[in-house]
Design an enzyme around this catalytic site. Sequence first.
Site, PDB file in Angstrom:
ATOM      1  N   ASN A  39       8.695  12.895   5.511  1.00  0.00           N
ATOM      2  CA  ASN A  39       7.345  13.473   5.529  1.00  0.00           C
ATOM      3  C   ASN A  39       7.115  14.067   6.919  1.00  0.00           C
ATOM      4  OD1 ASN A  39       4.675  14.101   5.375  1.00  0.00           O
ATOM      5  ND2 ASN A  39       3.930  12.005   5.109  1.00  0.00           N
ATOM      6  N   LYS A  83       4.748  15.849   7.855  1.00  0.00           N
ATOM      7  CA  LYS A  83       3.305  15.884   8.142  1.00  0.00           C
ATOM      8  C   LYS A  83       2.908  17.250   8.716  1.00  0.00           C
ATOM      9  CE  LYS A  83       3.165  10.893   8.496  1.00  0.00           C
ATOM     10  NZ  LYS A  83       2.495   9.714   9.001  1.00  0.00           N
ATOM     11  N   HIS A 127      -1.227   9.934  -0.022  1.00  0.00           N
ATOM     12  CA  HIS A 127      -0.845   9.399   1.286  1.00  0.00           C
ATOM     13  C   HIS A 127      -2.097   8.860   1.977  1.00  0.00           C
ATOM     14  CE1 HIS A 127       0.549   9.138   5.399  1.00  0.00           C
ATOM     15  NE2 HIS A 127       1.778   9.141   4.907  1.00  0.00           N
ATOM     16  N   GLU A 160       3.330   1.903   1.583  1.00  0.00           N
ATOM     17  CA  GLU A 160       3.118   2.161   3.011  1.00  0.00           C
ATOM     18  C   GLU A 160       1.901   1.370   3.485  1.00  0.00           C
ATOM     19  OE1 GLU A 160       4.866   6.087   4.589  1.00  0.00           O
ATOM     20  OE2 GLU A 160       2.868   6.523   3.842  1.00  0.00           O
TER      21      GLU A 160
END
Length: 260
Positions: free
Chosen positions: A10, A12, A97, A169
């Site tokens: 990821n 981001k 997320h 996560e």
Amino acid sequence: MKKPFLLVANLKMNLLSRDEVKQYLQVLHRESEGKRITQAEVIMCPPILWLNEFNHLPEAFHKGAQNVFWEKSGSYTGEISPVMLKNDGIEYVLIGHSERRLYAGETNDIVRTKTHSALKNLLMPIVCIGESEEERRRGMTHSALEIQLEGIFSGLSKLQAEKVIIAYEPRWAIGSDRTPTTEEIREVKNLIQNYLTKHLDEGTAERIRVLYGGSVKSAYLGAVSWEAGMDGVLVGRESLFPYEIVKMLGLYEQYQLAIS
Ligand code: 13P
């Protein structure tokens, strides 16, 4: 069939220019040259603007988006349709997320709607779940995770459900250099497996991949993934270093050799 180990990168909101992207990809190709990846798959999730720059990736690498909307088309300024992603050759998409839950107000309901829409449009959703620091302190990790799992899986057929990839996560572990212990991760894996077995069936539950994410580093890759029974990892900061991605893949290959 054995599920290949999955490393989701990821990136981001990083890589700020086309030049930076080019450099990143050059290093990724250089680092992976001559290294055969036979036991793992990688999903690169760059910012949406750069997805097309990631068309030529080393073998075993795929592309994923970091976000998607639930409607197919229409007056939804700034959103990306699941059909657009699919038509552009994207196979995977991150959904829910914790940074989107935090900064874009995504609720469990929104996460459910997006997940179901992604599946209907033949994308494979990587759906993130995780408890907050406060929930952990109050011993509410399991109930918080069950609510989120319920949000994702209720109303899905078994065939749809097995396409979902779950990324556990813990919110307090993201960007913090803190991780749960192997035992704690294993407990969460068991909780997810039991939930899926109860609500779907054992075979389907086994086919659903579960990843760990939050301050993943090559130094303790095994401890947060295969030693804890996880099927892979979701990597944030370290994925900005192609060397680290390739190193993690190498570590998994070594582990496989050692146990074979
Ligand atoms: P870090 O690996 O930087 O902690 O980020 C984890 C994450 O949020 C991946 O999606």
